[in-house]
Design a protein around this motif. Structure first.
Motif, PDB file in Angstrom:
ATOM      1  N   HIS A 155      17.867  32.330 -49.143  1.00 35.82           N
ATOM      2  CA  HIS A 155      16.924  31.564 -49.957  1.00 35.82           C
ATOM      3  C   HIS A 155      16.030  30.653 -49.118  1.00 35.82           C
ATOM      4  O   HIS A 155      16.440  30.123 -48.096  1.00 35.82           O
ATOM      5  CB  HIS A 155      17.683  30.726 -51.001  1.00 35.82           C
ATOM      6  N   HIS A 289      16.147  30.874 -56.755  1.00 37.52           N
ATOM      7  CA  HIS A 289      15.046  31.198 -55.847  1.00 37.52           C
ATOM      8  C   HIS A 289      15.202  32.601 -55.286  1.00 37.52           C
ATOM      9  O   HIS A 289      14.234  33.381 -55.236  1.00 37.52           O
ATOM     10  CB  HIS A 289      14.984  30.179 -54.713  1.00 37.52           C
ATOM     11  N   THR A 292      14.581  35.219 -58.024  1.00 35.15           N
ATOM     12  CA  THR A 292      13.154  35.224 -58.368  1.00 35.15           C
ATOM     13  C   THR A 292      12.355  36.021 -57.345  1.00 35.15           C
ATOM     14  O   THR A 292      11.480  36.822 -57.708  1.00 35.15           O
ATOM     15  CB  THR A 292      12.611  33.790 -58.454  1.00 35.15           C
ATOM     16  N   GLN A 293      12.662  35.816 -56.069  1.00 34.83           N
ATOM     17  CA  GLN A 293      11.976  36.592 -55.028  1.00 34.83           C
ATOM     18  C   GLN A 293      12.259  38.085 -55.167  1.00 34.83           C
ATOM     19  O   GLN A 293      11.358  38.910 -55.015  1.00 34.83           O
ATOM     20  CB  GLN A 293      12.415  36.110 -53.641  1.00 34.83           C
ATOM     21  N   GLU A 296      10.207  39.506 -57.997  1.00 34.93           N
ATOM     22  CA  GLU A 296       8.786  39.603 -57.659  1.00 34.93           C
ATOM     23  C   GLU A 296       8.499  40.732 -56.677  1.00 34.93           C
ATOM     24  O   GLU A 296       7.437  41.353 -56.715  1.00 34.93           O
ATOM     25  CB  GLU A 296       8.294  38.279 -57.080  1.00 34.93           C
ATOM     26  N   GLN A 297       9.456  41.010 -55.785  1.00 39.16           N
ATOM     27  CA  GLN A 297       9.219  41.979 -54.718  1.00 39.16           C
ATOM     28  C   GLN A 297       9.857  43.337 -54.981  1.00 39.16           C
ATOM     29  O   GLN A 297       9.697  44.254 -54.182  1.00 39.16           O
ATOM     30  CB  GLN A 297       9.745  41.412 -53.390  1.00 39.16           C
TER      31      GLN A 297
END
Length: 323
Positions: A155, A289, A292-293, A296-297
């Motif tokens: 993170h 975090h 979430t990454q 998104e990816q």
């Protein structure tokens, strides 16, 4: 042909361009064959590259903190983009523009620093407020604090990630303290601020990305207690008064117990209400975090589910609500 930033690279891309070598390891696979693992970097992010069947001579061509031209193809492995390299060649630093490779702190760093100042300034307990102000008055410390990542691969693993993480943890801690009057709000605020401060010396992040010898041998929890005691000595010099012994012990415990569980590398299990809360909000922010990454990816853009992530032993559902 101009180089493409790491953030713009996608699966199946063929690449032959210069990168900063943030980390290099010569490893062996299950069959005992050697290979080189490189963690490549530029100003937009990081990328792992694997050079199979590499000899020690090939590995010695490049060093962490130096530059290399790497040729290979991008693919997905366990949901993460990586390069299968076929060639690496050293590049002299005089041949590159370092601005393309050395990431600057987050554009939000100034905002996070202002929020940090506000939250530490709101502390009511005088010794704790003075301790916070002594840290804030140290310009060298603040410069590093605004630049450091919170981790190497998990993170907030980017410049400014530590500051962002700490501010978020402080906000979460303040929100929970408002619900539970038995919590010492000021103690929790300083514990949240200082819980990862030892990462400034645990991690190497100016050019190469990794752990310092001190970081690997001792770890950021213990290093953080040393840094705290040095600042407490400064507080005593400024005020001419001894710092409260019990307050110091509670702060030390917060730093040493914030990982929460022996399996997660904690030095001590949380034994105060504030320590329980600090571990919970630190764990919450880091996991939110990280996931979430991943959302998104994730390369499965047309699916309502992410790919399977072995480190988490699960897939994640993608919310269809508009952000």
């Amino acid at each position: 042909m101009s180089r493409r930033p790491i953030a713009e690279l996608t699966e199946q891309d063929s690449v032959s361009q210069v990168f900063l070598v943030a980390e290099k390891q010569l490893r062996t696979n299950r069959q005992g064959n050697p290979y080189v693992m490189l963690r490549l970097a530029d100003a937009t992010g990081y990328l792992t590259a694997m050079l199979w069947n590499a000899t020690e001579k090939v590995a010695s061509l490049v060093e962490a903190g130096g530059y290399a031209r790497v040729q290979g193809t991008l693919q997905r492995y366990n949901g993460t983009l990586q390069m299968i390299a076929v060639r690496i060649d050293p590049v002299d630093a005089t041949e590159v523009d370092e601005k393309d490779f050395l990431a600057a702190p987050s554009a939000n760093s100034a905002q996070y620093l202002e929020e940090l100042r506000d939250m530490l300034g709101a502390v009511q307990d005088e010794p704790l407020r003075t301790l916070g102000q002594v840290f804030l008055a140290d310009e060298a410390f603040l410069t590093e604090f605004a630049l450091a990542p919170a981790g190497i691969k998990n993170h907030h693993a980017y410049p400014g990630g530590l500051l962002e993480h700490v501010v978020q943890v402080m906000k979460l801690a303040a929100a929970i303290a408002s619900l539970y009057p038995h919590l010492d709000r000021d103690l929790l605020a300083l514990g949240a601020f200082l819980h990862d401060v030892g990462k400034l010396r645990e991690l190497s992040y100016q050019r190469e990305m990794g752990y310092t010898d001190e970081g690997q041998l001792i770890g950021h929890q213990v290093i953080g207690t040393w840094m705290l005691d040095r600042k407490i000595a400064e507080v005593e010099a400024v005020t001419g008064q001894p710092f409260p012994v019990e307050t110091r012990v509670h702060l030390l415990h917060l730093i040493l117990s914030h990982h929460g569980e022996i399996a997660l590398g904690t030095v001590k299990l949380p034994m105060t209400l504030e320590a329980l809360v600090l571990h919970a909000v630190d764990n919450l922010d880091s996991k939110v975090h990280a996931v979430t990454q991943m959302l998104e990816q994730d390369p499965a853009s047309d699916s309502r589910w992410t790919n399977f992530y072995p480190n988490w032993d699960r897939k994640f559902f993608k919310s269809q609500k508009k952000k």
